[in-house]
Write a protein that holds these residues in place. Sequence first.
Motif, PDB file in Angstrom:
ATOM      1  N   ARG A 203     -15.680  32.467  38.864  1.00 16.49           N
ATOM      2  CA  ARG A 203     -14.381  31.970  39.338  1.00 16.49           C
ATOM      3  C   ARG A 203     -13.944  30.920  38.336  1.00 16.49           C
ATOM      4  O   ARG A 203     -14.482  29.817  38.296  1.00 16.49           O
ATOM      5  CB  ARG A 203     -14.459  31.377  40.740  1.00 16.49           C
ATOM      6  N   THR A 204     -12.971  31.281  37.531  1.00 20.64           N
ATOM      7  CA  THR A 204     -12.635  30.459  36.383  1.00 20.64           C
ATOM      8  C   THR A 204     -11.131  30.446  36.169  1.00 20.64           C
ATOM      9  O   THR A 204     -10.376  31.098  36.897  1.00 20.64           O
ATOM     10  CB  THR A 204     -13.365  30.989  35.131  1.00 20.64           C
ATOM     11  N   THR A 205     -10.692  29.678  35.187  1.00 25.50           N
ATOM     12  CA  THR A 205      -9.277  29.643  34.823  1.00 25.50           C
ATOM     13  C   THR A 205      -9.113  30.061  33.372  1.00 25.50           C
ATOM     14  O   THR A 205     -10.038  29.933  32.559  1.00 25.50           O
ATOM     15  CB  THR A 205      -8.683  28.232  35.000  1.00 25.50           C
ATOM     16  N   PHE A 206      -7.912  30.541  33.056  1.00 28.48           N
ATOM     17  CA  PHE A 206      -7.568  30.924  31.690  1.00 28.48           C
ATOM     18  C   PHE A 206      -6.247  30.283  31.311  1.00 28.48           C
ATOM     19  O   PHE A 206      -5.386  30.038  32.161  1.00 28.48           O
ATOM     20  CB  PHE A 206      -7.441  32.443  31.557  1.00 28.48           C
ATOM     21  N   SER A 207      -6.084  30.055  30.008  1.00 29.28           N
ATOM     22  CA  SER A 207      -4.842  29.488  29.496  1.00 29.28           C
ATOM     23  C   SER A 207      -4.392  30.244  28.253  1.00 29.28           C
ATOM     24  O   SER A 207      -5.185  30.460  27.336  1.00 29.28           O
ATOM     25  CB  SER A 207      -5.027  28.008  29.156  1.00 29.28           C
ATOM     26  N   ASN A 208      -3.130  30.645  28.238  1.00 26.69           N
ATOM     27  CA  ASN A 208      -2.519  31.248  27.061  1.00 26.69           C
ATOM     28  C   ASN A 208      -1.602  30.266  26.338  1.00 26.69           C
ATOM     29  O   ASN A 208      -0.878  30.644  25.422  1.00 26.69           O
ATOM     30  CB  ASN A 208      -1.701  32.493  27.445  1.00 26.69           C
ATOM     31  N   SER A 209      -1.640  29.016  26.753  1.00 25.12           N
ATOM     32  CA  SER A 209      -0.734  28.009  26.223  1.00 25.12           C
ATOM     33  C   SER A 209      -1.118  27.595  24.805  1.00 25.12           C
ATOM     34  O   SER A 209      -2.306  27.480  24.489  1.00 25.12           O
ATOM     35  CB  SER A 209      -0.738  26.773  27.127  1.00 25.12           C
ATOM     36  N   PRO A 210      -0.143  27.340  23.936  1.00 23.95           N
ATOM     37  CA  PRO A 210      -0.459  26.704  22.647  1.00 23.95           C
ATOM     38  C   PRO A 210      -1.113  25.348  22.887  1.00 23.95           C
ATOM     39  O   PRO A 210      -0.810  24.668  23.859  1.00 23.95           O
ATOM     40  CB  PRO A 210       0.919  26.556  21.981  1.00 23.95           C
ATOM     41  N   CYS A 211      -2.013  24.976  22.001  1.00 21.67           N
ATOM     42  CA  CYS A 211      -2.761  23.726  22.176  1.00 21.67           C
ATOM     43  C   CYS A 211      -2.495  22.812  20.989  1.00 21.67           C
ATOM     44  O   CYS A 211      -2.819  23.151  19.843  1.00 21.67           O
ATOM     45  CB  CYS A 211      -4.249  24.033  22.306  1.00 21.67           C
ATOM     46  N   GLU A 212      -1.898  21.666  21.265  1.00 18.08           N
ATOM     47  CA  GLU A 212      -1.614  20.666  20.244  1.00 18.08           C
ATOM     48  C   GLU A 212      -2.390  19.391  20.556  1.00 18.08           C
ATOM     49  O   GLU A 212      -2.931  19.223  21.648  1.00 18.08           O
ATOM     50  CB  GLU A 212      -0.107  20.377  20.196  1.00 18.08           C
ATOM     51  N   SER A 213      -2.418  18.478  19.598  1.00 19.40           N
ATOM     52  CA  SER A 213      -3.151  17.228  19.783  1.00 19.40           C
ATOM     53  C   SER A 213      -2.572  16.375  20.904  1.00 19.40           C
ATOM     54  O   SER A 213      -3.284  15.601  21.554  1.00 19.40           O
ATOM     55  CB  SER A 213      -3.163  16.424  18.483  1.00 19.40           C
ATOM     56  N   THR A 214      -1.273  16.528  21.140  1.00 20.27           N
ATOM     57  CA  THR A 214      -0.613  15.717  22.159  1.00 20.27           C
ATOM     58  C   THR A 214      -0.393  16.459  23.474  1.00 20.27           C
ATOM     59  O   THR A 214       0.018  15.853  24.461  1.00 20.27           O
ATOM     60  CB  THR A 214       0.744  15.228  21.645  1.00 20.27           C
ATOM     61  N   TYR A 215      -0.666  17.790  23.484  1.00 20.79           N
ATOM     62  CA  TYR A 215      -0.415  18.567  24.700  1.00 20.79           C
ATOM     63  C   TYR A 215      -1.266  19.821  24.670  1.00 20.79           C
ATOM     64  O   TYR A 215      -1.170  20.629  23.747  1.00 20.79           O
ATOM     65  CB  TYR A 215       1.059  18.949  24.800  1.00 20.79           C
ATOM     66  N   CYS A 216      -2.123  19.978  25.663  1.00 18.23           N
ATOM     67  CA  CYS A 216      -2.992  21.148  25.711  1.00 18.23           C
ATOM     68  C   CYS A 216      -3.341  21.464  27.156  1.00 18.23           C
ATOM     69  O   CYS A 216      -3.808  20.576  27.887  1.00 18.23           O
ATOM     70  CB  CYS A 216      -4.262  20.908  24.892  1.00 18.23           C
ATOM     71  N   LEU A 217      -3.095  22.694  27.568  1.00 19.06           N
ATOM     72  CA  LEU A 217      -3.465  23.142  28.905  1.00 19.06           C
ATOM     73  C   LEU A 217      -4.826  23.834  28.806  1.00 19.06           C
ATOM     74  O   LEU A 217      -4.929  25.001  28.435  1.00 19.06           O
ATOM     75  CB  LEU A 217      -2.408  24.097  29.468  1.00 19.06           C
ATOM     76  N   TYR A 218      -5.877  23.099  29.151  1.00 21.37           N
ATOM     77  CA  TYR A 218      -7.237  23.597  28.975  1.00 21.37           C
ATOM     78  C   TYR A 218      -7.600  24.637  30.029  1.00 21.37           C
ATOM     79  O   TYR A 218      -7.021  24.681  31.114  1.00 21.37           O
ATOM     80  CB  TYR A 218      -8.231  22.437  29.044  1.00 21.37           C
ATOM     81  N   GLN A 219      -8.588  25.483  29.697  1.00 19.57           N
ATOM     82  CA  GLN A 219      -9.113  26.480  30.621  1.00 19.57           C
ATOM     83  C   GLN A 219     -10.582  26.188  30.889  1.00 19.57           C
ATOM     84  O   GLN A 219     -11.232  25.436  30.167  1.00 19.57           O
ATOM     85  CB  GLN A 219      -8.957  27.885  30.049  1.00 19.57           C
ATOM     86  N   SER A 220     -11.128  26.838  31.941  1.00 19.52           N
ATOM     87  CA  SER A 220     -12.543  26.677  32.273  1.00 19.52           C
ATOM     88  C   SER A 220     -13.421  27.765  31.668  1.00 19.52           C
ATOM     89  O   SER A 220     -14.620  27.557  31.484  1.00 19.52           O
ATOM     90  CB  SER A 220     -12.735  26.662  33.790  1.00 19.52           C
ATOM     91  N   TYR A 221     -12.882  28.957  31.429  1.00 18.84           N
ATOM     92  CA  TYR A 221     -13.677  30.029  30.832  1.00 18.84           C
ATOM     93  C   TYR A 221     -14.140  29.600  29.452  1.00 18.84           C
ATOM     94  O   TYR A 221     -13.374  29.012  28.704  1.00 18.84           O
ATOM     95  CB  TYR A 221     -12.863  31.334  30.729  1.00 18.84           C
ATOM     96  N   PRO A 222     -15.406  29.828  29.095  1.00 16.17           N
ATOM     97  CA  PRO A 222     -16.341  30.830  29.624  1.00 16.17           C
ATOM     98  C   PRO A 222     -17.227  30.371  30.786  1.00 16.17           C
ATOM     99  O   PRO A 222     -18.151  31.108  31.158  1.00 16.17           O
ATOM    100  CB  PRO A 222     -17.204  31.147  28.403  1.00 16.17           C
ATOM    101  N   ASP A 223     -16.988  29.196  31.347  1.00 18.33           N
ATOM    102  CA  ASP A 223     -17.761  28.735  32.491  1.00 18.33           C
ATOM    103  C   ASP A 223     -16.935  28.847  33.766  1.00 18.33           C
ATOM    104  O   ASP A 223     -15.733  29.133  33.722  1.00 18.33           O
ATOM    105  CB  ASP A 223     -18.194  27.284  32.294  1.00 18.33           C
ATOM    106  N   ASN A 224     -17.573  28.604  34.886  1.00 16.52           N
ATOM    107  CA  ASN A 224     -16.851  28.509  36.141  1.00 16.52           C
ATOM    108  C   ASN A 224     -16.028  27.218  36.175  1.00 16.52           C
ATOM    109  O   ASN A 224     -16.349  26.230  35.500  1.00 16.52           O
ATOM    110  CB  ASN A 224     -17.817  28.537  37.329  1.00 16.52           C
ATOM    111  N   TYR A 225     -14.968  27.249  36.954  1.00 17.54           N
ATOM    112  CA  TYR A 225     -14.121  26.072  37.161  1.00 17.54           C
ATOM    113  C   TYR A 225     -14.907  25.001  37.914  1.00 17.54           C
ATOM    114  O   TYR A 225     -15.671  25.317  38.832  1.00 17.54           O
ATOM    115  CB  TYR A 225     -12.890  26.500  37.968  1.00 17.54           C
ATOM    116  N   PRO A 226     -14.786  23.703  37.573  1.00 16.63           N
ATOM    117  CA  PRO A 226     -13.912  23.162  36.531  1.00 16.63           C
ATOM    118  C   PRO A 226     -14.676  22.793  35.260  1.00 16.63           C
ATOM    119  O   PRO A 226     -15.629  22.029  35.298  1.00 16.63           O
ATOM    120  CB  PRO A 226     -13.374  21.895  37.191  1.00 16.63           C
TER     121      PRO A 226
END
Length: 220
Positions: A119-142
């Motif tokens: 049970r995990t999360t994924f993010s397709n968001s671009p990741c910058e030094s000032t803004y990043c939507l992190y994901q939990s995969y490859p581990d379980n959330y959080p």
Amino acid sequence: MTPNSVRKNLKTAVFLLFFTCFFSCEDTLMDEVLVYDNDFSDSDLVYFEKGRLYDFNDDTVLGYFHNEEIQLTLPDLPSHNTIKVTIDLLLHDSWDGNPDNIGGPDFWYMNLDGNQVLRTTFSNSPCESTYCLYQSYPDNYPRFYEPKTEAVSSDLPGRCQYSNAIGWTSRYQITKIIRHGESELEIVCGDELKQENAADPVCDESWSIARIQVSTMTVN
């Protein structure tokens, strides 16, 4: 080498060490049989509940899904004491990962015989030094990893909202190995997606499966 690459290489090394010890330090793999392999090119939905097919990027895939659950039930398995399940998962468009707000968190999960193995999360968001939507995969959330960590492909077009833009579908190959000895296996995959700020949530985020492989193993 980037910090993300270091983490990825370290995690791969740890997994390989665990896998090697699992089968050589304590146990021996005596037999492995591929009992199910479906890339949906033959439009085969036998054994599926709530399954449907979709053409994505010139390939037939299982999907697409949004806040839904599908089930694959495989009967008459040969004698075994371990199961290996590999799923090629496609995450389409603007998955937002971990943040708990109007756009997330965005969960995906897999259960094997009623036991939750991921049970995990994924993010397709671009990741910058000032803004990043992190994901939990490859581990379980959080947990907190950069978007698209361990994706086997991240240069595919989106399905709907970003269908004309490369980089908005990510493909992951997820393998889970569990102790199992029953003659039937139930695989359930589903999601919990949140898009309170989207006019069309299904277009904003969805997922598909490109391939499922199941092997029975005998480990002594």
